[in-house]
Design a protein around this motif. Structure first.
Motif, PDB file in Angstrom:
ATOM      1  N   VAL A  40       0.814  -1.208   0.000  1.00 56.33           N
ATOM      2  CA  VAL A  40       0.000   0.000   0.000  1.00 56.33           C
ATOM      3  C   VAL A  40       0.851   1.263   0.000  1.00 56.33           C
TER       4      VAL A  40
ATOM      5  N   VAL B 156      -4.453  -6.883  16.497  1.00 56.27           N
ATOM      6  CA  VAL B 156      -3.259  -7.098  15.682  1.00 56.27           C
ATOM      7  C   VAL B 156      -2.593  -8.436  15.940  1.00 56.27           C
ATOM      8  N   ALA B 157      -2.909  -9.093  17.061  1.00 53.29           N
ATOM      9  CA  ALA B 157      -2.293 -10.398  17.297  1.00 53.29           C
ATOM     10  C   ALA B 157      -2.998 -11.493  16.513  1.00 53.29           C
ATOM     11  N   GLY B 158      -4.048 -11.164  15.791  1.00 49.06           N
ATOM     12  CA  GLY B 158      -4.721 -12.142  14.938  1.00 49.06           C
ATOM     13  C   GLY B 158      -4.953 -11.518  13.565  1.00 49.06           C
ATOM     14  N   LEU B 159      -3.865 -11.222  12.901  1.00 46.97           N
ATOM     15  CA  LEU B 159      -3.894 -10.431  11.671  1.00 46.97           C
ATOM     16  C   LEU B 159      -4.816 -10.976  10.593  1.00 46.97           C
ATOM     17  N   HIS B 160      -4.902 -12.301  10.522  1.00 46.39           N
ATOM     18  CA  HIS B 160      -5.665 -12.918   9.437  1.00 46.39           C
ATOM     19  C   HIS B 160      -7.108 -12.423   9.412  1.00 46.39           C
ATOM     20  N   LEU B 163      -6.848  -9.159   7.663  1.00 47.90           N
ATOM     21  CA  LEU B 163      -6.431  -9.246   6.263  1.00 47.90           C
ATOM     22  C   LEU B 163      -7.538  -9.820   5.390  1.00 47.90           C
ATOM     23  N   ASP B 164      -8.335 -10.705   5.962  1.00 44.65           N
ATOM     24  CA  ASP B 164      -9.434 -11.302   5.217  1.00 44.65           C
ATOM     25  C   ASP B 164     -10.475 -10.276   4.760  1.00 44.65           C
ATOM     26  N   ARG B 166      -9.801  -7.153   3.826  1.00 45.10           N
ATOM     27  CA  ARG B 166      -9.142  -5.984   3.250  1.00 45.10           C
ATOM     28  C   ARG B 166      -9.970  -5.337   2.156  1.00 45.10           C
ATOM     29  N   ALA B 184      -2.120  -0.526  18.667  1.00 50.85           N
ATOM     30  CA  ALA B 184      -1.336  -0.755  17.451  1.00 50.85           C
ATOM     31  C   ALA B 184      -2.196  -0.851  16.195  1.00 50.85           C
ATOM     32  N   VAL B 188      -1.491  -0.552  11.732  1.00 53.34           N
ATOM     33  CA  VAL B 188      -1.630  -1.678  10.815  1.00 53.34           C
ATOM     34  C   VAL B 188      -2.684  -1.362   9.753  1.00 53.34           C
ATOM     35  N   LEU B 192      -2.689  -0.525   5.421  1.00 54.68           N
ATOM     36  CA  LEU B 192      -3.471  -1.353   4.488  1.00 54.68           C
ATOM     37  C   LEU B 192      -4.423  -0.547   3.611  1.00 54.68           C
TER      38      LEU B 192
ATOM     39  N   VAL C 156       5.019  -2.118  10.981  1.00 53.36           N
ATOM     40  CA  VAL C 156       3.658  -2.621  10.902  1.00 53.36           C
ATOM     41  C   VAL C 156       2.818  -1.918   9.843  1.00 53.36           C
ATOM     42  N   ALA C 184       4.432  -1.317  18.023  1.00 51.04           N
ATOM     43  CA  ALA C 184       3.359  -2.260  17.721  1.00 51.04           C
ATOM     44  C   ALA C 184       3.868  -3.584  17.155  1.00 51.04           C
ATOM     45  N   SER C 187       3.511  -7.110  19.013  1.00 48.36           N
ATOM     46  CA  SER C 187       2.159  -7.669  19.054  1.00 48.36           C
ATOM     47  C   SER C 187       1.848  -8.398  17.755  1.00 48.36           C
ATOM     48  N   GLY C 191       1.524 -12.504  17.265  1.00 52.84           N
ATOM     49  CA  GLY C 191       0.355 -13.199  16.733  1.00 52.84           C
ATOM     50  C   GLY C 191       0.697 -14.127  15.585  1.00 52.84           C
TER      51      GLY C 191
END
Lengths: 248, 248, 248, 248, 248, 248, 248, 248
Positions: A40, B156-160, B163-164, B166, B184, B188, B192, C156, C184, C187, C191
């Motif tokens: 991005v 942020v500790a479960g980024l997926h 990202l899913d 987006r 945080a 992130v 994006l 990040v 950040a 974190s 994850g």
């Protein structure tokens, strides 16, 4: 070229050169970025016509110059923030059209004069000591393709100077307000305009200003409901957000 | 009617009823507001179709109800923030169409369903404890005439999880990101999307979160250049600024 | 030799040269350390194959050189942290095999190349300004006998750079994450991996980063449950703990 | 099943049902998670035999009970932290084997007694007021499959109590040290053992302890090089990291 | 001579030279100090045999020298704290017996070797960087007439060094403990001795030591009940109080 | 001349050259300031006989000199605060009667010796290091037309020096108290006089004085009810307020 | 009995029942405490005639009562600090001679009336709100065997009340000064007496007193050189140190 | 009567009943206060016509009532600040003319209606939540004998409301400005008037207002040079200083 890689895998599978399992495995191993999840940052800087930016602080003149050189091949604008004279002299040796703004501490290589913002962005600052940050914002706005208006030295203890220019303020699509000390100016401006106001606290002050903390807290607690805040002395950041808003 | 007063002064002077000096003096004494320097707040709330807003915290149910009643005559939306059940029950006695959102702690009287925002505003939040602030933002966005999309519980500790979604994120014209603890998520998300991101720190957390200070500092220091920040727990403020940006 | 002293006391008592009371008194007067309560620090550094370490900051070149010389007789690795060029030049006069890493600000005398860690330790850093701290960690890891992998400049706000290297991250037995500004990154990394993550806040930033406080608070409030934190800029400390974990 | 989807796409392309472009597009649209980028959290909790964890604070007894019920179907351990009596009573109605530790404020459903940690984890605490945090750590360690040893009420002003148990300390593979007030215990313990020490500051104290800030700063500045720190009162977090280290 | 003035007033009244009212008025006008309300500072420094003290920081060599010269006439000891080499050289020109301690940053003119303290005062320090403050305390103790014992470099992470010297510690009538970083040493020493412990936090450390704040808070929260605290780096102040206690 | 403009509009309307609407519009467009809303700052400085003031810090000698020159034409006093020797030398080249006070760091051009204050203002300071701030206040008071009395070096630990001068204190119409370290002097003075006391914290001190924060907090919490506070080191501000009070 | 164990080992060795190696090993395994390294705390409390102390805060009435009962067998004084009425009622059921001081929040069982202090300790407090802390100090001093004098409500804004009692102050061997708000009293008292002054900041105040922080900082920065400081509201701690000094 | 004592001593000496030494000694022993060093507080409250003031917070209804009763005998006004309903009911039982202002939280017994201030004092406040503090100031001003004008709810985001009342502002001899949140109002008012402005920060706000800290810092850093500051929420203190200034 990743797209080509995927097509190749599909093709190879179609033509029987690659089993289903092998195709699956090769698909999984493709670099994440290539699967459509674009960079991005890159997008923003390059495809959207934003300038490429370098944070000059802590970099040697040689380092800055090399980065600028490598960018100068394409036709984007280039902006170095928190730059010093030594960095500028070294950059100018390689890129003669580079310009230095000693107040804003910026080096700019301006290749693209396109105006991309839909309206004008105004930069307002409270005291003369706030000028470096205000100018950093103004230079950034320019290089990012915005029409810019500036209104400096209009502290809240001399309201008439501010009130006299209310017409110009009302014309802005976004307003950046830069202030140190008590950081009251964004609240006052916020009450005078209906545009979004981006407040930039500065580290200007002494004693209980605590390096800009007083101004920062003041702005976060603004009683005007159209004010958001960026980091202390972050004129660049305010201008980036203003540029985004000016394009939406 | 001030305009009328001025016309009267001009007239009286023309007709000789008022000397030049007297006309001058009377002009000077006119209330400031009447000289064209409008009440911007008022402008914003009423002429631009924003809801009228009441900060419920610290007000008695009776006080809140009386203010809502006095506003209910005209056709604007009404929003009470930081409201409680007692206030709601008292308001509903007078204004039966009032609605309460116990999570967002809001009372809403919705008379005007016009969509005024040009695009959609997305509200993203990190944890379940951030929901009250996220919902305050979402309710405010709705009542101010925005199309809204929400994406909750995407830390942020479960980024997926983030990202899913987006694609949905990329569609938003403005993004509000609500997060406590380390704050945080705006960085992130900021990386994006290319839309402006308004970060809302929450007081969620314990120990070294110091009532939201950790999240606030994190957001102010965001490495993403499209992030601005509002006060801790200020979901309403974020939604107000997002509404303004969504209309420019 | 204390053991000999105790045996002597026991013997003298046995042979009647020492009464019970006298034996008791002499036992009591033995230095504390000699009674088996070992100097753990010493243990750790020398018996377990850790390098001997000198904190260079505030010491004269002469002082640093003399300490290094006195250690150079045995076969342990020697590490000087927070070292400068002057100290290095003076050390090299005495110990020619000493090496200087100007980024990490370390002087290393490497006599023992044994790999003692059971797996690999990864050092991840957010921005280019975090490199001195990241390199201090990496150099320390090397000299303490670890296999090391580094992943730099993966902030990040540009997640794809991080996500692309998820395979390398997943291979690490311990991960050190170095970040300034909003702090950040730990974190996000926390994850993505199931290994323990040691977070090192850096003093990188300006304004409301308050010398690393923002990053420190961010990391302490991490929503990932595999993150612990060391002091601001303490790359060495993070590497020491990682080395310990890598040997358990 | 995503794998099946990908195979299907490959197949359809092979069989000509899907053009190259269409195959490419459909591949791009697959949910992120399904492309092999697993939900690490999930992994950690379930595949690695960690208990499923619920943060009880701020949730209603009904909410906690419903979450526990939904988890109770599979055979993992379940841990509710920061739980209260009301939540426990409601949980026990549905899951009779649930156990409450009022000191640790935990609800535990223990279905899996497997010991997964390779060694023992020791929990040391300074004063009686630190016990809730120490017990939260101890309960968490148990439910995560660790052998645990505890050593309570060994403040630094009474060193002999600590020194007497040095043998037990030396046996631990990881040590968690819980302390409020001046937070000195981790430094002392860190000097006595060579295992990694995870320090947990507590909010115990008054006056200049500032809710655990004094202990937190003390631990971050520890002169022992085997100490890392988690958030104030975060006994759970310390136990999670200790569990990870105990399994590596 | 004030006493003489009062006697004179009484006399003049007796002899009728002064009416009652006039005597009353003249009594009222006498300078406050002369009415027996002595200058305690002066008392302390001179009558009780304490040295005269000059805070050197911020004074020019000339200023320091002039003050020392003016004091050198009488037979008290003279102490300049926070002194530098330039000040010393200039002082020595006038007062050749002046001595400089570059570590303690003190200039001392020792004319009176009398021991006035009833017992011995011990100065204990944690790390080598704490030595300037510890030495300032030790030099002050000496010049104030105390027998002094010093125990340096005995940080809490290497307890054995401390425990080995417990006999010397137990002999001290007062103990000064100087420590930076986590400031844990006074608590440990406080638990080993029954004498009063004066804790001196130092600004030694980096990152979250925040210029000595961590050590200061640690010491204020000490779990040992015989510890009091002075300002950061205030070795002189600790020695003054210890001298007072050593004389009671 | 604005008055003339308004008269012109009125006239033009009267004579029919300007319709009512046009007159109204032209009235609305007049600059805000000209409508009688005077520049208070200007008022204060010039009409009320206050000196014109320049904040010297951060300005070049050339900048300061140019501003002073431009002011020197009229007959007001001129005050430069936070000035340095270089600025003074350059100013003196243009304005030979300029005077420099190196302790107060002020440049003064004194053209008007009129005493405007109704009584005397006293400046009291605690320690010798507070003198620059106290002198800044005293110089400002003088140049603003006040009779001034000073009482320096009267710290609270030597009360007799203060009590001896109580008569002089009681004569003052306003008292400025300058103190660093614990900032206790204003409370003590506040209890001795019935005049308003303006407290100026100074950044004098070390360690836990935190750049004047300790003194500032002390003064804000004063138990004397006649004390108000200005910013740390703001001797100028205290003198300005004292001048205002001295004239009411 | 440890002594007996050692004698036994020596004996067994002498008589040949134990080889040298075995004797050595058994000596090493003896509990640390038994090797002469006494429990100083215990010493202090019991052998030196200090009362046994219980920190009541956070303990149930039952818990407090049980601890008091178990101590009541021997003849030491017992002190419960931060106690409440419920705890007292429960204690009195078991130990009828227990006394409650509701202002000081202390429960005392006084069995030993011996005066152990060599002189008198004075407790001075600033305002009526400081009384609970001052009384905690006074009660502690009494139960620890000191002669005590108290001087309450003598804030620095009313110096005469303090100065009138200077004779009593001068008689004290140690002075405890308790003050909230600006915390100036210890400096003033410190200048009036030559005894050591122990300053206790209290959390009394509002606004910028920040829970006692203002008073704490003021006391740490005291300009009087005979002042040391304990934690906010720590009247007990001040009295403990004063008792120690009063016995040396 | 002290005067009588002194006369007696003089007489006795004159008549030979008292030797010179004895007279001297007896003079020295007279209470400090009696020697002419008056209780300023007392002076201020009673001789100057100020009301007697009681800080109600933390006192029982009985305590407040008893103090008020004891004062009610003389003819001064009585003011209880931070009072509650219970205290009022109990006071009214004894002193029926007592009046309660529930917003200001004050109890007033008004016996003396004399206006002692030379001009009018204006109280300006920013938001409705600041009213309790503003009213405390207004009530105090009244009871201290001032003519008072109030201007409430004129926050800086709605400048027109403030500007419309500039005439009233300009008439005030002293202005008190009460504001929470960003605390910007005093700067704006300070720029509009030439009278001294006393700024009162309030604890109104949430999040980053940190209990009034943001407003306090903002006011201390005011760019208007006629602003001084009192403690957070200290409406009483501001009114006391304003009363003093209004009488000079």
């Amino acid at each position: 070229m990743t797209e080509d890689q995927i097509r190749q895998i599909l093709n190879d599978h179609r033509e029987g050169k690659l089993s289903g399992d092998d195709a699956l495995n090769r698909l999984r191993k493709l670099p994440f970025e290539d699967l459509g999840f674009a960079n991005v940052d890159h997008h923003r800087s390059l495809r959207q016509g934003f300038a490429e930016t370098i944070f000059g602080s802590g970099k040697s003149p040689e380092q800055v110059a090399r980065i600028v050189e490598s960018m100068a091949a394409n036709q984007h604008n280039i902006l170095v923030t928190r730059a010093n004279t030594e960095q500028f002299h070294r950059v100018r040796d390689s890129v003669p059209e580079a310009e230095f703004n000693s107040l804003a501490r910026t080096i700019v290589v301006r290749k693209d004069q396109t105006i991309r913002g839909k309206g004008s962005v105004m930069v307002i600052s409270a005291g003369t000591s706030d000028l470096p940050v205000a100018e950093e914002a103004a230079v950034t706005l320019g290089v990012m393709g915005n029409t810019t208006d500036t209104l400096y030295d209009v502290g809240v203890a001399g309201l008439h100077r501010l009130l006299d220019r209310r017409d110009r303020m009302l014309k802005a699509r976004v307003v950046i307000v830069v202030a140190g000390m008590e950081g009251a100016l964004p609240s006052v401006v916020g009450g005078l305009v209906s545009a979004p106001v981006i407040a930039v606290p500065t580290s200007v002050g002494y004693g209980a200003s605590f390096g800009g903390l007083a101004a920062l807290l003041g702005m976060l607690n603004s009683c005007a409901s159209n004010v958001t805040v960026v980091n202390i002395d972050n004129g660049f950041g305010a201008a980036m957000v203003a540029s985004l808003i000016n394009r939406v």
